[in-house]
Every structure is written in structure tokens, then in C-alpha cells.
Design a protein around this motif. Structure first.
Motif, PDB file in Angstrom:
ATOM      1  N   ARG A 120    -101.286  30.224 -29.435  1.00  0.00           N
ATOM      2  CA  ARG A 120     -99.934  30.578 -28.976  1.00  0.00           C
ATOM      3  C   ARG A 120     -98.911  29.496 -29.319  1.00  0.00           C
ATOM      4  O   ARG A 120     -99.232  28.311 -29.367  1.00  0.00           O
ATOM      5  N   ARG A 121     -97.664  29.926 -29.500  1.00  0.00           N
ATOM      6  CA  ARG A 121     -96.521  29.043 -29.649  1.00  0.00           C
ATOM      7  C   ARG A 121     -95.522  29.430 -28.550  1.00  0.00           C
ATOM      8  O   ARG A 121     -94.472  30.003 -28.793  1.00  0.00           O
ATOM      9  N   ASP A 122     -95.927  29.146 -27.317  1.00  0.00           N
ATOM     10  CA  ASP A 122     -95.205  29.611 -26.123  1.00  0.00           C
ATOM     11  C   ASP A 122     -94.034  28.679 -25.816  1.00  0.00           C
ATOM     12  O   ASP A 122     -94.207  27.555 -25.335  1.00  0.00           O
ATOM     13  N   ALA A 123     -92.819  29.168 -26.084  1.00  0.00           N
ATOM     14  CA  ALA A 123     -91.621  28.344 -25.869  1.00  0.00           C
ATOM     15  C   ALA A 123     -91.425  28.035 -24.386  1.00  0.00           C
ATOM     16  O   ALA A 123     -91.024  26.921 -24.021  1.00  0.00           O
ATOM     17  N   ALA A 124     -91.705  28.980 -23.512  1.00  0.00           N
ATOM     18  CA  ALA A 124     -91.464  28.779 -22.083  1.00  0.00           C
ATOM     19  C   ALA A 124     -92.387  27.724 -21.497  1.00  0.00           C
ATOM     20  O   ALA A 124     -91.974  26.916 -20.658  1.00  0.00           O
ATOM     21  N   LEU A 125     -93.654  27.710 -21.924  1.00  0.00           N
ATOM     22  CA  LEU A 125     -94.579  26.702 -21.414  1.00  0.00           C
ATOM     23  C   LEU A 125     -94.193  25.305 -21.890  1.00  0.00           C
ATOM     24  O   LEU A 125     -94.374  24.319 -21.162  1.00  0.00           O
ATOM     25  N   GLY A 126     -93.645  25.206 -23.094  1.00  0.00           N
ATOM     26  CA  GLY A 126     -93.158  23.912 -23.564  1.00  0.00           C
ATOM     27  C   GLY A 126     -92.035  23.396 -22.677  1.00  0.00           C
ATOM     28  O   GLY A 126     -91.988  22.216 -22.310  1.00  0.00           O
ATOM     29  N   VAL A 127     -91.125  24.290 -22.297  1.00  0.00           N
ATOM     30  CA  VAL A 127     -90.014  23.904 -21.419  1.00  0.00           C
ATOM     31  C   VAL A 127     -90.545  23.581 -20.022  1.00  0.00           C
ATOM     32  O   VAL A 127     -90.083  22.640 -19.368  1.00  0.00           O
ATOM     33  N   ALA A 128     -91.512  24.352 -19.545  1.00  0.00           N
ATOM     34  CA  ALA A 128     -92.098  24.087 -18.224  1.00  0.00           C
ATOM     35  C   ALA A 128     -92.740  22.702 -18.189  1.00  0.00           C
ATOM     36  O   ALA A 128     -92.619  21.970 -17.191  1.00  0.00           O
ATOM     37  N   GLU A 129     -93.412  22.330 -19.258  1.00  0.00           N
ATOM     38  CA  GLU A 129     -94.018  21.000 -19.317  1.00  0.00           C
ATOM     39  C   GLU A 129     -92.939  19.917 -19.255  1.00  0.00           C
ATOM     40  O   GLU A 129     -93.098  18.885 -18.590  1.00  0.00           O
ATOM     41  N   LEU A 130     -91.835  20.152 -19.943  1.00  0.00           N
ATOM     42  CA  LEU A 130     -90.739  19.187 -19.910  1.00  0.00           C
ATOM     43  C   LEU A 130     -90.162  19.082 -18.498  1.00  0.00           C
ATOM     44  O   LEU A 130     -89.843  17.980 -18.030  1.00  0.00           O
ATOM     45  N   ALA A 131     -90.024  20.213 -17.810  1.00  0.00           N
ATOM     46  CA  ALA A 131     -89.466  20.194 -16.459  1.00  0.00           C
ATOM     47  C   ALA A 131     -90.317  19.352 -15.531  1.00  0.00           C
ATOM     48  O   ALA A 131     -89.800  18.572 -14.709  1.00  0.00           O
ATOM     49  N   LEU A 132     -91.639  19.477 -15.624  1.00  0.00           N
ATOM     50  CA  LEU A 132     -92.526  18.679 -14.775  1.00  0.00           C
ATOM     51  C   LEU A 132     -92.429  17.194 -15.126  1.00  0.00           C
ATOM     52  O   LEU A 132     -92.474  16.326 -14.237  1.00  0.00           O
ATOM     53  N   TYR A 133     -92.283  16.896 -16.427  1.00  0.00           N
ATOM     54  CA  TYR A 133     -92.119  15.492 -16.812  1.00  0.00           C
ATOM     55  C   TYR A 133     -90.816  14.924 -16.254  1.00  0.00           C
ATOM     56  O   TYR A 133     -90.785  13.790 -15.758  1.00  0.00           O
ATOM     57  N   MET A 134     -89.728  15.706 -16.317  1.00  0.00           N
ATOM     58  CA  MET A 134     -88.444  15.233 -15.791  1.00  0.00           C
ATOM     59  C   MET A 134     -88.547  14.856 -14.320  1.00  0.00           C
ATOM     60  O   MET A 134     -88.011  13.840 -13.879  1.00  0.00           O
ATOM     61  N   GLU A 135     -89.245  15.686 -13.553  1.00  0.00           N
ATOM     62  CA  GLU A 135     -89.421  15.412 -12.131  1.00  0.00           C
ATOM     63  C   GLU A 135     -90.132  14.081 -11.919  1.00  0.00           C
ATOM     64  O   GLU A 135     -89.722  13.252 -11.098  1.00  0.00           O
ATOM     65  N   GLN A 136     -91.198  13.872 -12.699  1.00  0.00           N
ATOM     66  CA  GLN A 136     -91.975  12.628 -12.556  1.00  0.00           C
ATOM     67  C   GLN A 136     -91.184  11.417 -13.043  1.00  0.00           C
ATOM     68  O   GLN A 136     -91.156  10.373 -12.389  1.00  0.00           O
ATOM     69  N   ARG A 137     -90.479  11.563 -14.161  1.00  0.00           N
ATOM     70  CA  ARG A 137     -89.763  10.424 -14.743  1.00  0.00           C
ATOM     71  C   ARG A 137     -88.580   9.995 -13.876  1.00  0.00           C
ATOM     72  O   ARG A 137     -88.366   8.787 -13.634  1.00  0.00           O
ATOM     73  N   ALA A 138     -87.798  10.934 -13.382  1.00  0.00           N
ATOM     74  CA  ALA A 138     -86.652  10.575 -12.548  1.00  0.00           C
ATOM     75  C   ALA A 138     -87.105   9.906 -11.257  1.00  0.00           C
ATOM     76  O   ALA A 138     -86.415   9.029 -10.727  1.00  0.00           O
ATOM     77  N   GLY A 139     -88.268  10.297 -10.757  1.00  0.00           N
ATOM     78  CA  GLY A 139     -88.788   9.713  -9.533  1.00  0.00           C
ATOM     79  C   GLY A 139     -89.180   8.255  -9.659  1.00  0.00           C
ATOM     80  O   GLY A 139     -89.388   7.578  -8.638  1.00  0.00           O
ATOM     81  N   GLN A 140     -89.259   7.751 -10.869  1.00  0.00           N
ATOM     82  CA  GLN A 140     -89.623   6.350 -11.085  1.00  0.00           C
ATOM     83  C   GLN A 140     -88.467   5.392 -10.795  1.00  0.00           C
ATOM     84  O   GLN A 140     -88.687   4.213 -10.552  1.00  0.00           O
TER      85      GLN A 140
END
Length: 591
Positions: free
Chosen positions: A414-434
Motif C-alpha cells: 500500500r501507498r496509504d497517504a492517510a496513514l503517513g499523515v497519521a504517523e506524522l500527527a503522532l510524532y508532532m504530539e511527541q516532539r512538541a511535548g519535549q
């Protein structure tokens, strides 16, 4: 006869406890522990001593206090077994006059609430103004709070208990927050004006240069004149400017103010609180016939939200010389250009350039604003000192993959665009929390033309990245964009990212921040500092003069840009007093 702080401070301990009987329902231990902090210099100091006692008491004691309260219109009310204080409060809110349908609805809500949380629903039914909430609002609040998380709801019950105690203390001491009530009333009256399509639904929307917007400007200018301002004008972009002259003709001015436009279906206090608080302080000076070594210029900025046109901070930007003349040709949803709207409103477009302020004529800019967040209300603090307005960057992005059948495409193909964005969203949450103070939001996320049985081939999304300093913001932006690239490469995706807005951080001027701190401490209110994650007109004035802000606690978890946005007349009173304290300090420094 009303109680006085002098009497409370001088009384023997048990006598003082008796004076405070009934402030916290069936819980005299709170008053007894708080009285160890005597003498109290202000009623606010007493209130917050009691707040701290309960905060330190632990969960068991807090739950016991919550459970000591009666249900609204419950069995105790029916059998007339309420305390005198509770009877008065429920009566003032009209709960003793419920229709049979309302009474049945409240009984069902009481049962559902107790089943879910294990304690009774607590609401300060006398409300933010102290005059009583409508029964409809009480029932709507009851139903809404049923959906809260148990931990949050326990804290919300305690916050309402503190508000109940605050009103009971006001009654005991004969304290009427008269200035706060006036500020409250100004907000209510201004909120009567709303744009067509929203007014009919009881929603508040005031966008740039609509009839409602112009009516607000006229109403504000009228109140400024009534309050004693020497000069009041509506300038070339629609700002309402009131000036209270200094004691001497060559005196400089302190500028203050905020915006009076709103988001669509917004709240009553965002921006407008920063107009009415200094207006009340100026009225006090005028009534006492007092002039200061400096003048006071209150600006009700015509536009900050960017709702009708894409021209955020139009009002304050004109004062800093940053009005973009290309904005004049922007069109709204009905095809009306800004130039045409200005001309229709009787504004002189040719005079916009003359609005730029000479910073040498000003001491600085201060702004009072509702917090628009949960921090102060969760800490049970009425006021907060802003350390910096966060720098921000916004992007509109698209992730591009390959659409395919959801049933026949193996997971590793698969080349799932939505899952790529979902992965980025989870990273943003973790990164901003630092980082302390950093926040990252993906506020828009959409699969265009998506279907339940199709692997998303495209996904559009937004990024909103903020931090207290530009260096911290840029580090956050770089890390998020690097991760976006990494995710796309690993998943075989492509992406676009367009920077749509970037604003520099605006750290508070140290001297002005210290003046706010001294003003708050003089009221006996605990000192708390926090950054502002939201943008404010102070960000624009920061470009030409020193600035600092004061936050006022919001109710309902500090929600803003929402009809539930609210604060109390007591907190507004403290804001006016803090503003007056700041003026007094500055006058003393200059003398």
C-alpha cells in the motif's frame, strides 16, 4: 451587618471560624486551616488561602466535600433540608420554580450523574455575574458535563465549589464587584450585535465592517465618551480610539486595548475584555478628577481575527505602519472588496498611512485578555502574567500516495497517504511535548473523495506549530518537516507543504512584565507566569514599542472562540484593579 477583614483578622480562631461558617458546605475545617495565614490584606487573599487548603487536602477530603453538597432540585430541596446558603442559591436560579417537565429532567440527570461519577453534580448556579443562571442553561450544562472524564469532572466540581464559596464570602463581607459587574454588562450589551445568519440563531459573529461591526464601534465610542475620555474617534480602518489626556500637554501616552471583531459563532470576551477593563479604569480616574503624568490611549482594534478578509491584525497593523494596501482588493465571500466595504462604512482609505504611531510618543503597550486556555482555571487562579506570545508557523500540506482497493491490496503493497499523515500527527504530539511551551496541532485532516473501501491516495492536512521563542519554534518546525520527509520516503509517498503564515515570538518587556507582577501581588493574588499560545494585537505593537500582557481566567476549561467562553465579574474586577495598580505604579515612577 457586613463582616470586615479587620474583624476577621482580630478574632480568636474559633470565633473567626464561626464568622466563615457555611462558606464551604458542612466543612469548617477549610476555613480553620486557611485562618492560619492571617492577617489577610484583601478578600482575594482570603479566598485563595482557602483554595490552597483544599488543593493540599487530598482526593478523599475533596470527594467528601463534593458529597457534602446537595443535588440540584433534589430530595433535600423538596424536603426543605438544604442549608440556608444552598436554599438561597437554588432559589435565586429559579430551581424552586421548575415546571414539571424541568423537574423530571433534572431528577433524571441527577440519577445519571451520580451513577456515572459517584457524587452529586455541582454548579455555581448564581453564575459568573452572581445573579443566577437561567434554568435552561443549568440543564444544558448538566447534560454537557455528563460526557466529561471522571477526573476532569471531579476537578470541575471543585472549581464550582470555589465559585460558590467566593459568592458566599462576597455576601458575608458585603462585597459587590461593582466595576466587574459594569465590565460584564458592557460585554453583554455589545454581544447583542451579531451578523445576519448568526443573530437569528442566537450566535455571536462580528466580522469586519458589517452592520453589526459598525454598530459595535458606535456603541464602544459612546461608552468611551460617557467614561470621560477627552477624545474619541473612529479612524481610517475602523479602530475606535479613546484618549485620556496627561496632566501636562507634552506627556507621553500608554497605549492599551484589544479587538472587538469575533470569530464565527464565537465568545463574548475574546478581545473585548481588553477594551472594557482599561475603559473602566479610565472612568475611575475621570470620576476622581485625576490626571496622570502620562495619557492613556485605549484602542478597540477593528480587526484581528481575519474572518471576512484574509488580513489578520489589520487594525493593529495599521498603527505599526504594516497595513498591506494589496488587502484593499481582497474580496469577501460575496465578492465585496475591502476597499468597497471601507468606502461604504465612510472610512477614508487615503488616510490609512497616517495612522502609523510615532513610538517615541508612547511609553509602551499593555493588553488585558481572557486566557483562552485551561491553565489558570485548573490552578484556580484569577490572573496570570504573560511572559511571551508564542512565535508560530502554519502550513497547508498534502500527502500523495496511491489509491487502491481496500480488500485486495496487501498491507505491504500500500501507498496509504492517510496513514503517513497519521504517523506524522503522532510524532508532532511527541516532539512538541519535549519542549516547555511548544505546541503542535493538525487542525485540518481530510481524505478528498474518500471512501470506506478505498486506500487513501491523497490526504490534505494543516500544521500549526508554536513556541515561546523563535529559536524554539524553528527547531520544532525543522524536526517536523524532517520527519515529514522521512515518513514520505519510507512509505513511498510524495508531499507538498506551503508556508501560509509565520509570526515572530513577542517576549514581554521585562520592565512592563514586572509592573504587572507588582500589580497582581498588591491585590493579594498568587503570582503565576505563563506564555500565550494564541496571537494577540500586542504581537504587532511589539514591533515598535515594549509590550506586556495580563491574562484573566476563563471558565468552562478556558474554552475560547466558542459560545461557552466565559469569566466572572469577580475576576473582571480584579483585572480592573490590577490595571489601576499598574497605572498608579507608573505614575509614581514618573513622579
Amino acid at each position: 451587618m457586613a463582616l470586615t477583614l479587620e474583624q476577621l483578622n482580630a478574632a480568636p480562631l474559633q470565633g473567626a471560624v464561626a464568622m466563615l461558617e457555611g462558606v464551604y458546605e458542612h466543612s469548617p475545617w477549610i476555613a480553620e486551616a486557611a485562618l492560619a495565614e492571617r492577617p489577610f490584606a484583601s478578600l482575594a487573599q482570603l479566598k485563595h488561602a482557602m483554595v490552597r487548603v483544599l488543593a493540599a487536602a487530598g482526593e478523599d477530603a475533596q470527594l467528601a466535600l463534593i458529597r457534602a453538597h446537595p443535588e440540584l432540585a433534589g430530595k433535600a430541596a423538596v424536603s426543605q433540608q438544604l442549608t440556608a446558603e444552598s436554599t438561597h442559591e437554588q432559589s435565586k436560579a429559579g430551581l424552586t420554580d421548575c415546571t414539571p417537565e424541568e423537574f423530571a429532567r433534572i431528577q433524571q440527570l441527577n440519577q445519571d450523574y451520580n451513577t456515572r461519577f459517584g457524587f452529586p453534580f455541582i454548579l455555581a448556579v448564581r453564575g459568573p455575574r452572581g445573579t443566577g443562571l437561567p434554568r435552561r442553561e443549568i440543564i444544558e450544562t448538566f447534560a454537557r458535563r455528563l460526557a466529561n472524564h471522571p477526573d476532569f469532572e471531579r476537578a470541575e466540581a471543585l472549581r464550582n465549589i470555589h465559585r460558590i464559596a467566593e459568592i458566599r464570602l462576597n455576601d458575608k463581607f458585603g462585597h459587590e464587584p461593582a466595576l466587574g459587574n459594569d465590565v460584564w454588562d458592557w460585554h453583554e450589551r455589545l454581544a447583542q450585535h451579531s451578523d445576519p445568519g448568526y443573530a437569528e440563531q442566537g450566535q455571536l459573529t462580528v466580522t469586519y465592517l458589517t452592520d453589526a461591526h459598525r454598530a459595535c464601534a458606535q456603541r464602544i465610542s459612546h461608552w468611551m465618551r460617557e467614561s470621560g475620555f477627552d477624545e474619541v474617534e473612529i479612524d481610517a480602518v475602523g479602530n475606535v480610539v479613546g484618549r485620556y489626556k496627561p496632566a501636562t500637554e507634552d506627556g507621553k501616552y500608554l497605549m492599551t486595548g484589544s479587538h472587538y471583531d469575533t470569530v464565527r459563532n464565537g465568545g463574548k470576551y475574546d478581545g473585548r475584555l481588553g477594551i472594557f477593563v482599561p475603559m473602566a479604569a479610565v472612568r475611575e480616574l475621570h470620576q476622581r478628577g485625576r490626571r496622570l503624568p502620562f495619557g492613556i490611549e485605549v484602542v478597540a482594534f477593528a480587526e484581528e481575527e481575519g474572518q471576512r478578509y484574509k488580513a489578520t491584525f489589520l487594525g493593529s497593523g495599521a498603527l505599526t505602519g504594516h497595513f498591506d494596501t494589496t488587502w484593499l482588493e481582497q474580496q469577501d465571500a460575496d465578492g465585496i472588496t475591502m476597499r468597497r466595504a471601507m468606502e461604504h462604512a465612510g472610512l477614508c482609505v487615503d488616510d490609512i498611512g497616517k495612522l502609523r504611531r510615532d513610538a517615541a510618543r508612547y511609553l509602551g503597550f499593555v493588553e488585558v485578555h481572557i486566557e483562552q486556555g485551561p491553565v489558570l482555571t485548573e490552578l484556580d487562579l484569577p490572573l496570570g502574567i504573560v511572559t511571551s506570545i508564542n512565535g508560530s508557523a502554519r502550513y497547508v500540506c498534502e500527502m500523495i500516495g496511491m489509491a487502491s482497493h481496500a480488500g485486495t491490496t496487501p498491507m505491504d503493497r500500500r501507498r496509504d497517504a492517510a496513514l503517513g499523515v497519521a504517523e506524522l500527527a503522532l510524532y508532532m504530539e511527541q516532539r512538541a511535548g519535549q519542549d516547555a511551551g511548544s505546541v503542535a496541532t493538525m487542525g485540518m485532516l481530510q481524505v478528498p473523495g474518500g471512501s470506506i473501501n478505498v486506500v487513501p491516495g491523497r490526504c490534505t492536512f494543516s500544521l500549526d506549530l508554536r513556541a515561546p521563542t523563535d529559536v524554539q519554534r524553528d527547531a520544532l518546525v525543522n524536526d517536523v518537516m524532517d520527519r515529514l520527509q522521512t515518513i514520505a520516503q519510507r512509505r513511498g509517498l510524495q508531499y507538498t507543504a506551503e508556508l501560509t503564515m509565520q509570526a515572530a515570538a513577542a517576549p514581554s518587556d521585562p520592565a512592563w512584565q514586572q509592573r504587572w507582577e507588582a500589580a497582581v501581588q498588591a491585590l493579594g493574588v498568587p503570582l503565576f507566569r505563563l506564555p500565550s499560545g494564541a496571537g494577540h494585537d500586542a504581537m504587532k505593537l511589539h514591533e515598535i514599542m515594549p509590550q506586556a500582557m495580563l491574562f484573566v481566567r476563563g471558565l468552562n476549561s478556558g474554552i475560547s472562540h466558542n459560545p461557552l467562553e466565559s469569566t466572572t465579574s469577580d475576576d473582571m474586577e480584579l483585572a480592573v484593579q490590577a490595571f489601576s495598580q499598574l497605572l498608579g505604579q507608573l505614575a509614581a515612577e514618573m513622579d
